[in-house]
Motif scaffolding. Structure first.
Motif, short mmCIF file in Angstrom:
data_model
loop_
_atom_site.label_atom_id
_atom_site.label_comp_id
_atom_site.label_asym_id
_atom_site.label_seq_id
_atom_site.Cartn_x
_atom_site.Cartn_y
_atom_site.Cartn_z
N MET A 42 -3.92 6.96 4.93
CA MET A 42 -4.26 6.03 3.85
C MET A 42 -3.84 4.60 4.21
O MET A 42 -4.59 3.64 3.98
CB MET A 42 -3.56 6.47 2.56
N LEU A 43 -2.65 4.46 4.76
CA LEU A 43 -2.16 3.13 5.13
C LEU A 43 -3.06 2.49 6.18
O LEU A 43 -3.38 1.30 6.11
CB LEU A 43 -0.73 3.22 5.63
N SER A 90 3.46 3.72 11.97
CA SER A 90 3.99 5.00 12.43
C SER A 90 5.46 5.14 12.09
O SER A 90 5.95 6.22 11.74
CB SER A 90 3.78 5.16 13.94
N ASN A 91 6.20 4.04 12.18
CA ASN A 91 7.64 4.09 11.90
C ASN A 91 7.91 4.36 10.42
O ASN A 91 8.80 5.16 10.08
CB ASN A 91 8.30 2.77 12.31
N ASN A 121 -7.03 -1.38 7.70
CA ASN A 121 -8.31 -1.69 8.34
C ASN A 121 -9.20 -2.51 7.41
O ASN A 121 -9.88 -3.44 7.84
CB ASN A 121 -9.02 -0.40 8.75
N LEU A 122 -9.20 -2.13 6.12
CA LEU A 122 -9.98 -2.91 5.17
C LEU A 122 -9.47 -4.34 5.08
O LEU A 122 -10.25 -5.30 5.00
CB LEU A 122 -9.92 -2.26 3.78
N SER A 151 0.84 -1.21 0.00
CA SER A 151 0.00 0.00 0.00
C SER A 151 0.86 1.25 0.00
O SER A 151 0.54 2.25 -0.66
CB SER A 151 -0.93 0.02 1.22
N LEU A 152 1.98 1.19 0.74
CA LEU A 152 2.88 2.34 0.80
C LEU A 152 3.48 2.65 -0.57
O LEU A 152 3.67 3.82 -0.92
CB LEU A 152 3.99 2.08 1.82
#
Length: 757
Positions: free
Chosen positions: A469-470, A522-523, A475-476, A452-453
């Motif tokens: 967005m990530l 977060s990282n 979550n999806l 995704s990133l």
């Protein structure tokens, strides 16, 4: 008349007098004249001779004089011719120059020459025929030049149509190289900042960073010597020449309209994609290259010509093209089911947008489109990861992971964040509570986040937006894809109780790992969860729902297994007395339940207790339904006694605390309805039942009149059928009367209850 005649006569006399007076002088004169005659003849001869001699002498002079006259006439004519030639020669030289310019295709110069001929040279010699011929030919030559230049323009348009993809490819490569180089330098400047990243992320990003820098500098070295532009790939002289020619001819507006019309047609052709474009990335690359090439040419024409194309025209053309491009990409990208191809398409769109943005074209709508394609990319990722999850679940053995030594333990821990101080104290070999699918699922979720990133990069969005967005896409993945896979897995017929128990354990550990996934996101986005209101992962609810579904499936499968044992029950409902021991099917069922509940030791206490209580309640209900089955017409007291022995075994099982955590005889209460019903019939304590009915302290509070009536009627029918001579024995007659009396009272109670209801 007489006077006249007299006058005449007077005049005649005067004339006669006068003549007579002058007659002598006349005679003298005649005489002298005759003397002169001889001299005159002599003189005449002399003159004739002199004339003859003069004529003979003047013949040569006359000839020379005539020659002089002729020469002077020639000289005068030559002078005139020279003068006229001096006027005509420049005209002829200019016309010759015009022809030469036409031959060497210097049409703009030829037009200038024509202009000089018409305005300067031809008016001086317009009286000559050849000038008239020239004047008549000049318009024809102009038309010829227009036709030739238009033909060259058409060849030029065809050439740029063929070379548009190469021009666009070159422009996109240059834009990509420039962007890659800038990104590499920025990463190099910020390399120290990345040391605080997650260890796994650091290794990957450092490797990517080094490869990117290396590739960037290699490409820069390779292309440093030769930087091609549109002008290097296409000869623009025909369009310049044609523009100048039409401008000189006063048809500049006609040329501009023709050029724009033809380019619009070419734009429509360029914007029309191939039907199979969505199948390969090369199809998209060729499509984008042609469009970029088209607008690079237009931008070049805009900056090197005046008025042929304007910024308004190019903006209008770009807006039309942009709408068509977005519609085409929406349609074709929807056919794409390969996430790798969608990612490559995204990268192409980014390069495409950056390239055209560098030429001054607005591309915000393209980046808005990328957000739509991002949703589709996420959908393709979700489909791909759904297959990966299914494969992982299919390959799992649903048993704890064995680790023989410290090295194997570290390998598992490196893949999945597991911490258990109690397990750490145990010696090797030992088993981790989760099965092999847990670290694999965790790794795949991280890979999904990386995937995704990749799409979120280069979208000109802030780190906060990328982080959001990530999290949304993750979550999806958790709430839809992984949840669906877990739900389908739980519902599969081959998944038994042992597997369901392991699934519950697995989901518990995956739920605990969600906080590590949040830290991981977060990282890689450099967004602190403390300072920014970031979205949270919904993995907790996902795994809780899966766990609840697995628990429900455990209850269902336990009940199904109990039903299978119940179905093989073979009671002799007419037996005179019991066998003295519990039925075999029931003992097998209890042994099954006992071994099953031993597996539940790793489950949360409430889950195991709920499963045990549910199984006992279902067993009690099934046994009760067996007794009250409408197809069962009669039951003997011996059958009741045998049934009682089975219920006693159930109660013993419940009292043995198969699952710890029950308080007192809570589990035994599952069989309380059966116990009170059987006690009522075994003791035949109808008087107490009828007397205490309706009281809270009743000994048989759990026995309803309808239930007692149903079972009593089955025993009544059995007594009538089995005791043919019962009417001849007093005790049997009394018992039969008692049954009938009790039946009547029970019916009255049942009727009273129905009326009250």
């Amino acid at each position: 008349m007489e006077k006249l005649d007299a006058c005449i006569r007077n005049h005649d006399r005067e004339i006669e007098k006068m003549c007579n007076f002058h007659h002598q002088g006349f005679v003298d004169a005649i005489t002298e004249l005759l003397k002169v005659r001889a001299d005159a003849e002599k003189l005449k001869v002399q003159v004739t001779d002199t004339n003859r001699r003069l004529q003979d002498a003047g013949k040569e002079v006359i000839a020379q004089t005539e020659e002089i006259i002729r020469c002077r006439v020639q000289q005068r004519n030559i002078t005139t011719v020279v003068e006229k030639l001096q006027l005509c020669l420049p005209v002829l030289e200019m016309y010759s120059k015009l022809k030469e310019q036409m031959n060497v295709k210097r049409y703009y110069s030829a037009l200038k020459t024509m202009e000089q001929l018409e305005n300067l040279y031809l008016p001086r010699v317009s009286q000559y025929r050849f000038c008239q011929i020239m004047i008549e030919n000049l318009p024809k030559l102009r038309e010829e030049i227009k036709e030739i230049s238009m033909s060259d323009l058409k060849d030029f348009l065809e050439s740029i149509r063929k070379h548009s993809d190469r021009i666009g490819e070159t422009a996109m490569k240059q834009a990509q190289q420039q962007k890659t180089f800038s990104t590499a330098l920025q990463k190099q400047n910020n390399v120290n900042y990345g040391r605080n990243m997650h260890l796994g992320r650091s290794r990957i990003m450092e490797s990517k960073h080094e490869n990117t820098l290396k590739r960037t500098f290699e490409e820069d070295d390779e292309h440093e010597e030769e930087v091609l532009t549109a002008q290097d790939l296409v000869d623009f002289s025909p369009v310049y020449r044609c523009l100048h020619i039409y401008s000189v001819l006063g048809d500049g507006e006609i040329f501009e309209n023709y050029y724009r019309k033809q380019r619009r047609k070419q734009a429509r052709l360029v914007l029309q994609p191939q039907s199979s474009m969505h199948e390969t990335v090369e199809g998209y690359r060729r499509y984008f290259s042609q469009i970029v090439g088209f607008f690079v040419v237009e931008d070049h024409i805009l900056h090197v010509t005046q008025g042929l194309v304007t910024r308004t025209y190019t903006d209008e053309l770009w807006n039309m093209a942009l709408s068509k491009i977005i519609a085409v990409l929406r349609t074709h990208s929807s056919y794409c089911s390969d996430p790798d191809l969608v990612l490559e398409l995204k990268n192409l769109i980014v390069v495409f947008a950056d390239t055209l943005q560098g030429y001054g074209f607005p591309v915000n709508r393209l980046f808005d489109l990328l957000f739509e394609i991002r949703d589709q990319y996420n959908e393709t990722l979700l489909k791909k990861w759904s297959g990966l999850f299914r494969d992982i679940f299919e390959a799992d053995n649903y048993s704890p992971i064995p680790v023989a030594n410290e090295e194997e333990y570290k390998i598992v821990i490196s893949k999945f964040p597991f911490q258990d101080p109690e397990l750490d104290k145990q010696s090797f070999p030992k088993k981790l509570p989760m099965s092999q699918s847990v670290p694999q699922i965790y790794i795949q979720v991280k890979e999904f986040i990386y995937a995704s990133l990749k799409f979120s990069e280069s979208l000109h969005r802030s780190s906060t937006e990328i982080d959001d967005m990530l999290r949304k896409s993750t979550n999806l993945l958790l709430t839809r894809t992984l949840s669906s896979c877990l739900q389908n897995l739980i519902k599969k017929p081959h998944i038994g109780l042992t597997e369901l128990v392991q699934i519950i354990i697995n989901t518990t550990h995956l739920e605990q790992a969600c906080k590590y996934l949040e830290d991981f996101i977060s990282n890689i986005t450099n967004i602190s969860q403390v300072t920014v209101h970031t979205a949270r992962l919904y993995g907790l609810s996902t795994f809780k729902d899966a766990r609840h579904a697995a628990e429900g499936e455990i209850y269902t499968k336990l009940n199904q297994k109990i039903d299978e044992f119940i179905q093989i029950a073979d009671y002799d409902w007419t037996m005179s007395e019991s066998d003295g021991r519990a039925s075999g099917y029931l003992m097998d069922l209890i042994n099954f339940l006992r071994s099953t509940f031993q597996v539940f030791t790793h489950l949360p206490g409430k889950v195991a207790q709920t499963a045990c209580m549910s199984a006992c309640q279902h067993l009690s209900t099934s046994l009760m339904q067996m007794l009250l089955d409408s197809e069962l017409k009669q039951i003997s007291m011996g059958a009741i006694q045998q049934f009682n022995l089975d219920v006693i075994q159930c109660e013993l099982f419940a009292s043995s605390e198969p699952v710890p955590g029950f308080q007192g005889d809570t589990l035994q209460l599952a069989f309380i309805d059966l116990r009170q019903l059987l006690d009522l019939f075994m003791v035949w304590d109808w008087s107490t039942y009828l007397a205490d009915y309706g009281q809270a302290t009743s000994k048989y509070l759990r026995v309803s009149p309808s239930t007692a009536l149903t079972l009593l009627e089955k025993m009544k029918d059995s007594s009538k059928k089995n005791n043919i001579f019962a009417q001849f024995r007093k005790n049997d007659r009394d018992k039969q009367k008692l049954i009938e009396t009790v039946v009547k009272q029970l019916r009255s109670l049942v009727n009273g209850m129905s009326q009250h209801t």
